[in-house]
Scaffold this motif. Structure first.
Motif, mmCIF file in Angstrom:
data_model
loop_
_atom_site.group_PDB
_atom_site.id
_atom_site.type_symbol
_atom_site.label_atom_id
_atom_site.label_comp_id
_atom_site.label_asym_id
_atom_site.label_seq_id
_atom_site.Cartn_x
_atom_site.Cartn_y
_atom_site.Cartn_z
ATOM 1 N N PRO A 1 104.114 57.679 122.427
ATOM 2 C CA PRO A 1 103.802 56.367 123.024
ATOM 3 C C PRO A 1 102.569 55.725 122.417
ATOM 4 C CG PRO A 1 104.319 57.981 124.713
ATOM 5 C CD PRO A 1 104.225 58.735 123.442
ATOM 6 N N ALA A 2 102.642 54.443 122.197
ATOM 7 C CA ALA A 2 101.547 53.709 121.569
ATOM 8 C C ALA A 2 100.276 53.762 122.402
ATOM 9 C CB ALA A 2 101.973 52.265 121.337
ATOM 10 N N SER A 3 100.430 53.848 123.705
ATOM 11 C CA SER A 3 99.256 53.867 124.579
ATOM 12 C C SER A 3 98.382 55.078 124.313
ATOM 13 C CB SER A 3 99.686 53.859 126.049
ATOM 14 O OG SER A 3 100.488 55.004 126.326
ATOM 15 N N ALA A 4 98.933 56.153 123.812
ATOM 16 C CA ALA A 4 98.155 57.369 123.569
ATOM 17 C C ALA A 4 97.734 57.519 122.122
ATOM 18 C CB ALA A 4 98.971 58.595 123.983
ATOM 19 N N PHE A 5 98.450 56.868 121.207
ATOM 20 C CA PHE A 5 98.177 57.147 119.802
ATOM 21 C C PHE A 5 97.881 55.918 118.952
ATOM 22 C CE2 PHE A 5 100.811 60.585 121.420
ATOM 23 C CZ PHE A 5 100.055 61.683 121.083
ATOM 24 N N ASP A 6 98.180 54.731 119.436
ATOM 25 C CA ASP A 6 97.972 53.567 118.599
ATOM 26 C C ASP A 6 96.546 53.065 118.773
ATOM 27 O OD1 ASP A 6 98.569 51.719 116.747
ATOM 28 O OD2 ASP A 6 99.908 50.524 117.995
ATOM 29 N N GLU A 7 96.084 52.254 117.847
ATOM 30 C CA GLU A 7 94.725 51.719 117.892
ATOM 31 C C GLU A 7 94.622 50.573 118.895
ATOM 32 O OE1 GLU A 7 93.695 49.199 114.366
ATOM 33 O OE2 GLU A 7 95.640 49.930 113.644
ATOM 34 N N SER A 8 93.404 50.144 119.135
ATOM 35 C CA SER A 8 93.151 49.055 120.077
ATOM 36 C C SER A 8 93.738 47.762 119.541
ATOM 37 C CB SER A 8 91.652 48.880 120.301
ATOM 38 O OG SER A 8 91.104 50.069 120.826
ATOM 39 N N THR B 1 94.008 42.646 123.046
ATOM 40 C CA THR B 1 94.041 42.550 124.511
ATOM 41 C C THR B 1 93.823 43.889 125.192
ATOM 42 O OG1 THR B 1 96.441 42.825 124.495
ATOM 43 C CG2 THR B 1 95.582 40.576 124.399
ATOM 44 N N GLU B 2 93.871 44.969 124.440
ATOM 45 C CA GLU B 2 93.774 46.276 125.081
ATOM 46 C C GLU B 2 92.959 47.218 124.210
ATOM 47 O OE1 GLU B 2 96.700 49.733 127.008
ATOM 48 O OE2 GLU B 2 97.533 47.930 126.062
ATOM 49 N N TYR B 3 91.999 47.924 124.889
ATOM 50 C CA TYR B 3 91.137 48.839 124.141
ATOM 51 C C TYR B 3 91.681 50.253 124.268
ATOM 52 C CZ TYR B 3 87.207 51.755 122.863
ATOM 53 O OH TYR B 3 86.417 52.707 122.270
ATOM 54 N N ARG B 4 91.811 50.936 123.120
ATOM 55 C CA ARG B 4 92.230 52.332 123.118
ATOM 56 C C ARG B 4 91.265 53.111 122.227
ATOM 57 N NH1 ARG B 4 97.452 49.868 121.977
ATOM 58 N NH2 ARG B 4 98.753 49.800 123.848
ATOM 59 N N ASN B 5 90.890 54.224 122.706
ATOM 60 C CA ASN B 5 89.966 55.043 121.925
ATOM 61 C C ASN B 5 90.776 55.974 121.006
ATOM 62 O OD1 ASN B 5 87.652 56.229 120.966
ATOM 63 N ND2 ASN B 5 87.449 57.666 122.686
ATOM 64 N N ASN B 6 91.539 55.358 120.112
ATOM 65 C CA ASN B 6 92.393 56.114 119.211
ATOM 66 C C ASN B 6 92.037 55.805 117.763
ATOM 67 O OD1 ASN B 6 93.927 57.207 121.336
ATOM 68 N ND2 ASN B 6 95.235 55.364 121.389
ATOM 69 N N HIS B 7 92.467 56.705 116.884
ATOM 70 C CA HIS B 7 92.213 56.510 115.463
ATOM 71 C C HIS B 7 93.183 55.456 114.922
ATOM 72 C CE1 HIS B 7 91.534 57.335 111.234
ATOM 73 N NE2 HIS B 7 90.544 58.176 111.575
ATOM 74 N N PRO B 8 92.728 54.531 114.143
ATOM 75 C CA PRO B 8 93.636 53.530 113.555
ATOM 76 C C PRO B 8 94.564 54.205 112.522
ATOM 77 C CG PRO B 8 91.464 53.326 112.593
ATOM 78 C CD PRO B 8 91.323 54.308 113.720
ATOM 79 N N VAL B 9 95.818 53.812 112.563
ATOM 80 C CA VAL B 9 96.798 54.377 111.628
ATOM 81 C C VAL B 9 97.648 53.288 110.981
ATOM 82 C CG1 VAL B 9 96.966 56.653 112.703
ATOM 83 C CG2 VAL B 9 98.383 54.795 113.565
ATOM 84 N N ARG B 10 97.193 52.099 111.026
ATOM 85 C CA ARG B 10 97.952 50.999 110.448
ATOM 86 C C ARG B 10 97.737 50.922 108.930
ATOM 87 N NH1 ARG B 10 101.945 49.039 113.734
ATOM 88 N NH2 ARG B 10 101.235 49.244 115.903
ATOM 89 N N PRO B 11 98.758 50.553 108.204
ATOM 90 C CA PRO B 11 98.617 50.459 106.744
ATOM 91 C C PRO B 11 97.604 49.427 106.288
ATOM 92 C CG PRO B 11 100.926 50.575 107.368
ATOM 93 C CD PRO B 11 100.148 50.396 108.643
ATOM 94 N N LYS B 12 97.141 48.580 107.199
ATOM 95 C CA LYS B 12 96.135 47.602 106.807
ATOM 96 C C LYS B 12 94.799 48.286 106.535
ATOM 97 C CE LYS B 12 94.871 46.512 111.608
ATOM 98 N NZ LYS B 12 94.835 45.457 112.642
ATOM 99 N N HIS B 13 94.661 49.529 107.023
ATOM 100 C CA HIS B 13 93.459 50.299 106.736
ATOM 101 C C HIS B 13 93.686 51.128 105.464
ATOM 102 C CE1 HIS B 13 92.070 49.076 110.660
ATOM 103 N NE2 HIS B 13 93.146 49.634 111.229
ATOM 104 N N TYR B 14 92.596 51.603 104.895
ATOM 105 C CA TYR B 14 92.687 52.340 103.634
ATOM 106 C C TYR B 14 92.318 53.797 103.847
ATOM 107 C CZ TYR B 14 92.093 53.451 98.686
ATOM 108 O OH TYR B 14 92.183 54.012 97.439
ATOM 109 N N ASP B 15 93.116 54.676 103.329
ATOM 110 C CA ASP B 15 92.846 56.112 103.407
ATOM 111 C C ASP B 15 92.066 56.485 102.150
ATOM 112 O OD1 ASP B 15 92.943 58.915 103.243
ATOM 113 O OD2 ASP B 15 94.873 59.018 104.272
#
Length: 488
Positions: free
Chosen positions: A412-419, A422-436
């Motif tokens: 579920p996105a609520s547990a693993f997706d980034e903020s 409209t909603e703050y989540r204390n999760n690690h960003p995993v979107r391709p817009k970020h750079y590894d």
């Protein structure tokens, strides 16, 4: 010497010369007669020594016709003889067209010679006729003190005609073949009554009174030379055993086949027959269309395919062709992989004609690299196709959705997706817009942190067990004199 003796001398010499001339002619005639008789006797002996009694009887029964049609006599010794021809039944098929000519000849040297010539010419047949029948058609009688020979000779008249139209003649005796005309696929010569295009009417050196060997006969109208010159040739076609597969007269099956395609092919390919009992069957195989995929005579594509895979499969599955044009796709159409490596082209126990069930299908190629860790991971009961498409995708490696959407199907996105905005989540960003910074590519769940096929670490982490900091420090470390990633 008296005057009478002088006068008689020359006359006597002339008579002597004429007597010698007559004796010479008689000797020459006798020699010729002996020669002709020897030829006749040789023919008679040959007839009795080389022909069976049944063959001799056939000749005598047909002697009336054979006196004019003597060229047919050798055909009585052929391996196959038509029954009406074997019996004296010429008029079953032909209208009589001969007549009798009576010739009266007064005996004389010329007439004697002609009679001897005729006698010797027909001597073999006359001897046979004397054995099996009576009467020779000749009458000798005394007339005015001279012998007059009356010879009755049967000669050809106007041309004979069939007793029925040619298209109907054979049905007189072969009426039992009539129902074949109602077959869905009649052979054109048979349908039009052109029987003699394939069969001899009198006798033949080949079976079934064929005009030539069946391996040569069919190809006179059906040239298949180009097909037999291809890389792979179907053995029955290569041997030109056409009648192994085709009925020469008519059939209820397309192509004048002797049986439906499946059952016909099973006679030579028995290992394919059990596939007809499988729960999932390929449409052409199920609906009797073997030639939808295979050439019946010869092909350049093994095994006798109409064209190479996957082009052959695209004929009925055109949509799949475009899957293999996508950026990420299986290497189908190369030496590494083809459609039949995954799908049985005839029938299978599993949906989509797959050769194996569920993940076992993928393990056929991906066993060493994936199965060992995947079966011990948290994903072990997840089917490969929940994440991967088997043909082609816009997202590597063959993903059905881009990351992280493919992972968020189960996580579920609520547990693993980034903020979000409209909603703050204390999760690690995993979107391709970020750079590894470690993998040097867009940041996703699997770029550095997780291996979806399983690892030796918990949570399918690639490098260190949780809660150790090693995984984090791969990106979040401080190098003296150089800032790398993010430090705290």
């Amino acid at each position: 010497m008296s005057d009478a003796e002088v006068k008689a001398g020359p006359k006597s010499d002339g008579q002597h010369d004429r007597a010698n001339e007559r004796r010479g002619r008689l000797a020459l005639g006798a020699a010729l007669l002996v020669l002709l008789l020897a030829c006749g006797i040789t023919t008679v002996v040959q007839t009795y020594t080389t022909k069976t009694p049944e063959q001799i009887k056939r000749i005598t029964r047909n002697l009336e016709c054979l006196q004019c049609h003597s060229e047919l006599i050798p055909q009585f010794s052929y391996p196959t003889v038509h029954d009406p021809f074997m019996r004296k039944d010429c008029t079953t098929c032909h209208t009589p067209h001969g007549h009798v000519e009576v010739t009266s000849v007064i005996a004389g040297a010329k007439q004697v010679w002609q009679r001897v010539k005729t006698l010797v010419e027909w001597l073999p047949l006359k001897v046979v006729l004397d054995v099996f029948s009576t009467g020779d058609g000749k009458v000798a009688e005394e007339k005015g003190g001279e012998v007059v020979s009356k010879t009755e000779k049967k000669v050809k008249g106007k041309d004979s005609e069939p007793t029925l139209p040619k298209s109907e003649l054979c049905w007189m005796c072969h009426g039992d073949m009539g129902p074949l005309l109602s077959g869905d696929y009649p052979h054109v010569p048979f349908q039009e009554g052109r029987c003699t295009e394939c069969h001899e009417p009198h006798a033949s050196k080949f079976r079934a009174l064929l005009t030539q060997d069946e391996r040569d006969l069919c190809v006179t109208c059906h040239p298949i030379g180009r097909e037999l010159n291809r890389a792979q040739v179907h053995p029955p076609a290569g041997g030109r055993w056409c009648l192994n597969c085709h009925d020469p007269h008519a059939s209820n099956y397309r192509g004048i086949l002797v049986d439906n395609q499946r059952d016909l092919c099973f006679t030579c390919h028995p290992t394919v027959a059990p596939l007809s009992l499988k729960p999932v069957q390929h449409h052409p195989f199920l609906y009797d269309n073997c030639t939808g995929c295979h050439e019946p005579h010869g092909s350049d594509y093994t095994p006798l395919l109409i064209e190479y895979q996957p082009g052959l499969c695209y004929r009925c599955h055109p949509g799949i062709k475009y899957d293999f044009l996508k950026p990420s796709h299986h290497p189908v159409g190369t030496v590494k992989l083809n459609c039949a490596d995954c799908h049985n082209p005839h029938a299978a126990d599993y949906p989509a004609l797959l050769a194996a069930k569920n993940n076992a299908m993928c393990y056929q190629c991906h066993r060493a690299a994936i199965q060992a860790t995947y079966d011990r991971s948290a994903h072990f009961d997840t089917l490969c196709v929940r994440c991967h498409t088997p043909h082609g995708s816009n997202w590597a490696p063959l993903l059905i959705k881009p990351q992280p959407e493919v992972c968020l199907q189960c996580h579920p996105a609520s547990a693993f997706d980034e903020s979000s905005a409209t909603e703050y989540r204390n999760n690690h960003p995993v979107r391709p817009k970020h750079y590894d910074v470690n993998a040097r590519k867009p940041l996703t769940c699997t770029s550095t942190c997780h291996n979806p096929h399983g690892t030796q670490q918990n949570y399918m982490l690639r490098y260190y067990d949780f809660p150790r900091d090693g995984n984090c420090l791969i990106c979040h470390q401080v190098v003296p004199g150089k800032r790398v990633g993010i430090d705290f």
